[in-house]
Scaffold this motif. Structure first.
Motif, PDB file in Angstrom:
ATOM      1  N   ALA A  67       0.471  -0.905  -0.166  1.00  0.00           N
ATOM      2  CA  ALA A  67       0.261  -0.346   0.412  1.00  0.00           C
ATOM      3  C   ALA A  67       0.905   1.294  -0.183  1.00  0.00           C
ATOM      4  N   GLU A  68       0.758   2.077  -0.663  1.00  0.00           N
ATOM      5  CA  GLU A  68       1.292   3.802  -0.982  1.00  0.00           C
ATOM      6  C   GLU A  68       0.859   4.842   0.092  1.00  0.00           C
ATOM      7  N   THR A  69      -1.081   3.942  -0.191  1.00  0.00           N
ATOM      8  CA  THR A  69      -1.951   4.891   1.114  1.00  0.00           C
ATOM      9  C   THR A  69      -2.210   4.272   2.185  1.00  0.00           C
ATOM     10  N   GLY A  70      -2.032   5.047   3.365  1.00  0.00           N
ATOM     11  CA  GLY A  70      -2.856   4.541   5.011  1.00  0.00           C
ATOM     12  C   GLY A  70      -4.594   5.293   5.088  1.00  0.00           C
ATOM     13  N   ILE A  71      -5.563   4.449   5.472  1.00  0.00           N
ATOM     14  CA  ILE A  71      -6.149   6.074   6.266  1.00  0.00           C
ATOM     15  C   ILE A  71      -6.836   5.261   7.059  1.00  0.00           C
ATOM     16  N   THR A  72      -6.448   6.142   8.310  1.00  0.00           N
ATOM     17  CA  THR A  72      -7.138   6.054  10.344  1.00  0.00           C
ATOM     18  C   THR A  72      -7.896   7.036  10.507  1.00  0.00           C
ATOM     19  N   PRO A  73      -8.662   6.348  11.094  1.00  0.00           N
ATOM     20  CA  PRO A  73      -9.137   7.487  12.244  1.00  0.00           C
ATOM     21  C   PRO A  73      -8.322   8.206  13.758  1.00  0.00           C
ATOM     22  N   ALA A  74      -7.874   9.322  14.000  1.00  0.00           N
ATOM     23  CA  ALA A  74      -7.092   8.814  14.926  1.00  0.00           C
ATOM     24  C   ALA A  74      -8.451   9.179  16.102  1.00  0.00           C
ATOM     25  N   ARG A  75      -8.163   9.482  17.401  1.00  0.00           N
ATOM     26  CA  ARG A  75      -8.850   8.486  18.598  1.00  0.00           C
ATOM     27  C   ARG A  75      -8.579  10.535  19.413  1.00  0.00           C
ATOM     28  N   PHE A  76      -7.854  10.961  19.224  1.00  0.00           N
ATOM     29  CA  PHE A  76      -8.191  11.988  19.403  1.00  0.00           C
ATOM     30  C   PHE A  76      -6.388  13.155  19.100  1.00  0.00           C
ATOM     31  N   ALA A  77      -5.824  14.012  19.497  1.00  0.00           N
ATOM     32  CA  ALA A  77      -4.732  15.124  18.844  1.00  0.00           C
ATOM     33  C   ALA A  77      -3.999  15.600  20.242  1.00  0.00           C
ATOM     34  N   VAL A  78      -2.778  16.334  19.821  1.00  0.00           N
ATOM     35  CA  VAL A  78      -2.405  16.386  21.246  1.00  0.00           C
ATOM     36  C   VAL A  78      -2.421  18.232  20.187  1.00  0.00           C
ATOM     37  N   ALA A  79      -2.725  19.014  20.846  1.00  0.00           N
ATOM     38  CA  ALA A  79      -2.313  20.265  19.947  1.00  0.00           C
ATOM     39  C   ALA A  79      -0.928  21.202  20.373  1.00  0.00           C
ATOM     40  N   ASP A  80      -0.494  20.952  21.392  1.00  0.00           N
ATOM     41  CA  ASP A  80       0.622  21.534  21.729  1.00  0.00           C
ATOM     42  C   ASP A  80       2.437  20.638  21.105  1.00  0.00           C
TER      43      ASP A  80
END
Length: 166
Positions: A67-80
């Motif tokens: 695979a060239e591309t993998g698409i996943t959900p992110a559960r959350f992200a840390v802004a800083d």
């Protein structure tokens, strides 16, 4: 654009990610622009959003490797930090985020947290529920042998699609 979104965008961009914002109705167009076949994906848990048909779900090891591309959900992200949290799930989110050369993480803006203490609190909630999560910041990189090498232990490039909250 809210302060958290601006901070995440700035930090993730500094870490080598491409960040795009999209309304749910524009998601298909955004993801099509980012998808380089062959692509694999994990189910996206956001209302009105789905993987493109060209993305194989439940990939075999050979499909993951090619695979060239993998698409996943992110559960959350840390802004800083500009980090995204990828959960290890039976659907293969973690593997889909690590094997292809380009990882596309999909994240709802409402799932941004301000700082690492808030991120660790979320990690703790996931762990107490029996789950695992990886915090990823930008493309995989190492300089163990001298010169910086991208993609040594994961994707060479990362994009994040922030779904605008309604």
């Amino acid at each position: 654009m809210t302060g958290l979104v601006q901070q995440f965008d700035s930090e993730a961009t500094d870490a080598g990610c491409e960040v795009r914002r999209a309304a749910v109705e524009d998601f298909a167009e955004e993801i099509a622009d980012l998808l380089e076949p062959p692509a694999v994906g994990a189910p996206l848990p956001f209302d009105g959003v789905s993987l493109p048909e060209r993305a194989t779900t439940d990939p075999t090891p050979a499909e993951l490797e090619s695979a060239e591309t993998g698409i996943t959900p992110a559960r959350f992200a840390v802004a800083d930090y500009g980090s995204v949290a990828i959960e290890s799930t039976p659907a293969g989110d973690e593997q889909v985020s690590l094997w292809p050369g380009h990882h596309v993480a999909v994240l709802a803006e409402s799932d941004l947290v301000a700082d690492m203490p808030a991120g660790i609190e979320r990690v703790g909630e996931i762990a107490r529920a029996g789950g695992d999560v990886v915090l990823a910041t930008g493309p995989s990189a190492t300089a163990d042998m001298g010169e910086l090498v991208l993609g040594a232990h994961g994707p060479r490039s990362v994009s994040v699609v922030l779904l605008e909250d309604r």
